[in-house]
Design an enzyme around this catalytic site. Structure first.
Site, PDB file in Angstrom:
ATOM      1  N   ARG A   1       0.846  -1.198   0.000  1.00  0.00           N
ATOM      2  CA  ARG A   1       0.000   0.000   0.000  1.00  0.00           C
ATOM      3  C   ARG A   1       0.882   1.248   0.000  1.00  0.00           C
ATOM      4  O   ARG A   1       0.562   2.242  -0.632  1.00  0.00           O
ATOM      5  CB  ARG A   1      -0.955   0.017   1.212  1.00  0.00           C
ATOM      6  CG  ARG A   1      -1.738   1.321   1.311  1.00  0.00           C
ATOM      7  CD  ARG A   1      -2.993   1.281   2.184  1.00  0.00           C
ATOM      8  NE  ARG A   1      -2.853   0.514   3.398  1.00  0.00           N
ATOM      9  CZ  ARG A   1      -2.114   0.864   4.472  1.00  0.00           C
ATOM     10  NH1 ARG A   1      -1.461   2.002   4.473  1.00  0.00           N
ATOM     11  NH2 ARG A   1      -2.040   0.074   5.514  1.00  0.00           N
TER      12      ARG A   1
ATOM     13  N   ASP B   1      -8.578  18.700 -14.945  1.00  0.00           N
ATOM     14  CA  ASP B   1      -8.893  17.311 -15.300  1.00  0.00           C
ATOM     15  C   ASP B   1      -8.560  17.180 -16.786  1.00  0.00           C
ATOM     16  O   ASP B   1      -9.258  17.707 -17.647  1.00  0.00           O
ATOM     17  CB  ASP B   1     -10.377  17.053 -15.018  1.00  0.00           C
ATOM     18  CG  ASP B   1     -10.818  15.638 -15.404  1.00  0.00           C
ATOM     19  OD1 ASP B   1     -10.104  14.974 -16.179  1.00  0.00           O
ATOM     20  OD2 ASP B   1     -11.900  15.218 -14.949  1.00  0.00           O
TER      21      ASP B   1
ATOM     22  N   LYS C   1      -9.623   6.043 -19.360  1.00  0.00           N
ATOM     23  CA  LYS C   1     -10.010   6.484 -20.702  1.00  0.00           C
ATOM     24  C   LYS C   1      -8.837   6.339 -21.677  1.00  0.00           C
ATOM     25  O   LYS C   1      -8.376   5.239 -21.901  1.00  0.00           O
ATOM     26  CB  LYS C   1     -10.568   7.904 -20.613  1.00  0.00           C
ATOM     27  CG  LYS C   1     -11.546   8.127 -19.432  1.00  0.00           C
ATOM     28  CD  LYS C   1     -12.824   7.330 -19.565  1.00  0.00           C
ATOM     29  CE  LYS C   1     -13.685   7.306 -18.298  1.00  0.00           C
ATOM     30  NZ  LYS C   1     -13.942   8.567 -17.639  1.00  0.00           N
TER      31      LYS C   1
ATOM     32  N   TYR D   1     -17.319  16.894 -15.434  1.00  0.00           N
ATOM     33  CA  TYR D   1     -17.704  15.484 -15.386  1.00  0.00           C
ATOM     34  C   TYR D   1     -18.743  15.280 -14.274  1.00  0.00           C
ATOM     35  O   TYR D   1     -18.570  15.757 -13.148  1.00  0.00           O
ATOM     36  CB  TYR D   1     -16.448  14.647 -15.133  1.00  0.00           C
ATOM     37  CG  TYR D   1     -16.722  13.179 -14.961  1.00  0.00           C
ATOM     38  CD1 TYR D   1     -17.101  12.409 -16.049  1.00  0.00           C
ATOM     39  CD2 TYR D   1     -16.617  12.570 -13.722  1.00  0.00           C
ATOM     40  CE1 TYR D   1     -17.369  11.053 -15.899  1.00  0.00           C
ATOM     41  CE2 TYR D   1     -16.871  11.221 -13.564  1.00  0.00           C
ATOM     42  CZ  TYR D   1     -17.246  10.470 -14.655  1.00  0.00           C
ATOM     43  OH  TYR D   1     -17.513   9.143 -14.500  1.00  0.00           O
TER      44      TYR D   1
END
Ligand SMILES: *Cc1c(COP(=O)(O)O)cnc(C)c1O
Length: 380
Positions: free
Chosen positions: A46, A172, A197, A98
Site C-alpha cells: 500500500r 482534469d 479512458k 464530469y
C-alpha cells in the site's frame, strides 16, 4: 527526450537481475527486511510498490510534472485532491464538469463543509468572479475540452486570472491527455486523470492519477494515497503503463478519425449541430489550436428530431457501441440525457445546451471510412 520515447522508456528500464525488457509485475504485498527497519525502500505494497512507481514516473514525465500518485479510479484521485482542503475552504468548479465530480462535490464534500461555487461560463472573468465570491478561496477546478459540450477553456488565461499563493488550479486532463495538452506548462498546479479512458486506452482497466507541478505539492496527495488506501493494484498499473506506450500513435489516429468524421457529419442531414473543437466554426477553435497539439477524439452531435431520433441513432449504429465511457480503441456512442446526465433536471440540462437529441461520440481507431458509413446509415 521527446514524448513518445518517454512514454515507452521512462520508469521502465530492463530488469537488472534477468535482463527482461519489460519490468516484472510486482504482486508481492510485503518485502523481506534484513534487520528491523533495514530494507531496500519497500515495506508494504500500500505504501510502496515498484510497478506502481514505474507508472507514476512515466506519467509525471509525460505531464511535465515533478511527481505523480496513481489511484484506483479517476474519482479516487479527485477525492484525494478534495481531501487536501479543510471544511470552510472555497472551491470554484468549472462551468461544465464530469458528472461524477459534481456528485462528489455536491454530496460528500458539501456535507464536509466545502463552499462550492460554479463559474458561470468558461471565460477567465467568470472564474475570477466566482473566486471573489468565496470567503476562503483555495482551489479552482476545470476541464478542457469539457464533457459533453466540448467547450474549450483557455487554461493559461484562467490560471493568470485566478492564481495567487493560496489558490491552486487543478485541470482534469482526461479528454485531452498529455499528448495533446500539458496544463502544468500553462500554469496549473495539479493535473488529474481518469486513466480508465485514453491513457489505459483499451477499456479494460479503471484507474486514476494526480500529477503535481512540484514534488512538494504532491506530498499531501501521496500521504492520502497511502493513509486512506486509495491505491491501484499492480496489474492495473501494468495495464495503464502498457497503454501509455501507444498513447501517441493512438491519439494521432483518434484525432485523425474524429476530424474526418466531424467533417463528414457536417454535411449530413438530420443534425442540428456538430460540435468538434477542430471545426473552424467551433467557438473555442482558435484557443484549442493554440493550447492543444490536435483536437481530440470526442465529437458531440445534436439530432434535429430530438429524443426519438437520438434513440433510433444509438440503436442503429453497428460499429459504434452504445456504452458509457470513452477513450478506448473501439468507437462508442452515448446519449447523455438518459445516461451520464440522467440525474440532472431536464430544465438544467437544456439550459446547459444538452438537448434531448444530444449524442456523444468517442471516436475509436477503426478505419475512418467504416465509421463514416456507420453514422450515415444510422442517420438515414
Ligand atoms: C471518467 C471520468 C472521470 C472519472 O474517472 P473514473 O475512472 O471513472 O473514476 C473523471 N473525469 C472525466 C473527464 C472522466 O471522463
Amino acid at each position: 527526450m521527446k514524448f513518445s520515447t518517454r512514454a515507452i522508456h521512462t520508469g521502465q528500464s530492463a530488469d537488472p537481475s534477468t535482463g527482461a525488457v519489460i519490468p516484472p509485475l510486482y504482486l508481492s504485498t510485503t518485502y523481506q527486511q534484513e534487520s528491523p527497519g533495514v530494507h531496500k525502500g519497500y515495506e508494504y505494497s500500500r505504501s510502496q510498490n515498484p510497478t506502481r512507481e514505474s507508472l507514476e514516473a512515466c506519467l509525471a514525465s509525460l505531464e511535465a510534472g515533478e511527481a505523480c500518485a496513481a489511484f484506483c479510479s479517476g474519482l479516487a484521485a479527485t477525492n484525494a485532491l478534495l481531501q487536501m482542503l479543510r471544511p470552510g475552504d472555497g472551491f470554484v468548479a468549472g462551468h461544465d464538469l464530469y458528472g461524477g465530480t459534481f456528485r462528489l462535490l455536491n454530496t460528500v464534500f458539501k456535507e464536509w463543509g466545502l463552499e462550492v461555487v460554479r463559474a458561470e461560463s468558461g471565460e477567465p472573468e467568470a472564474y475570477k468572479k466566482a473566486l471573489a465570491s468565496l470567503k476562503r478561496p483555495r482551489m479552482v477546478w476545470l476541464e478542457s475540452p469539457t464533457n459533453p459540450l466540448l467547450d474549450i477553456v483557455d487554461i493559461k488565461a484562467v490560471c493568470d486570472a485566478v492564481k495567487r499563493d493560496s489558490v491552486q488550479v487543478v485541470v482534469d486532463n482526461t479528454f485531452a491527455t498529455p499528448y495533446l495538452q500539458q496544463p502544468l506548462a500553462l500554469g496549473a498546479d495539479y493535473v488529474m486523470h481518469s486513466t480508465t479512458k485514453y491513457l489505459g486506452g483499451h477499456s479494460d482497466v479503471i484507474g486514476g492519477a494526480v500529477i503535481a507541478r512540484t514534488a512538494e505539492l504532491l506530498e499531501p496527495i501521496r500521504y492520502l494515497q497511502n493513509t486512506a488506501g486509495l491505491i491501484p493494484g499492480p496489474m492495473d498499473c501494468y495495464l495503464v503503463q502498457r497503454g501509455l506506450k501507444t498513447l501517441a500513435v493512438r491519439m494521432d489516429r483518434h484525432c485523425g478519425n474524429a476530424a474526418q468524421l466531424a467533417e463528414a457529419l457536417s454535411g449530413m442531414n438530420g443534425l442540428a449541430r456538430v460540435i468538434y473543437p477542430g471545426l473552424p466554426a467551433h467557438p473555442g477553435h482558435a484557443i484549442a489550436k493554440r493550447q492543444m497539439r490536435s483536437f481530440g477524439g470526442m465529437i458531440s452531435i445534436e439530432l434535429a428530431d430530438g429524443f426519438e431520433a437520438a434513440k433510433s441513432f444509438c440503436t442503429k449504429v453497428k460499429v459504434f457501441a452504445l456504452a458509457e465511457s470513452l477513450g478506448g480503441v473501439e468507437s462508442l456512442c452515448s446519449h447523455p440525457p438518459s445516461m451520464t446526465h440522467a440525474s440532472v433536471a431536464p430544465e438544467d440540462r437544456r439550459a446547459r445546451g444538452i438537448s434531448d437529441g444530444f449524442v456523444r461520440l468517442s471516436v475509436g481507431i477503426e478505419d475512418a471510412d467504416d465509421l463514416i458509413a456507420d453514422v450515415q446509415q444510422a442517420l438515414a
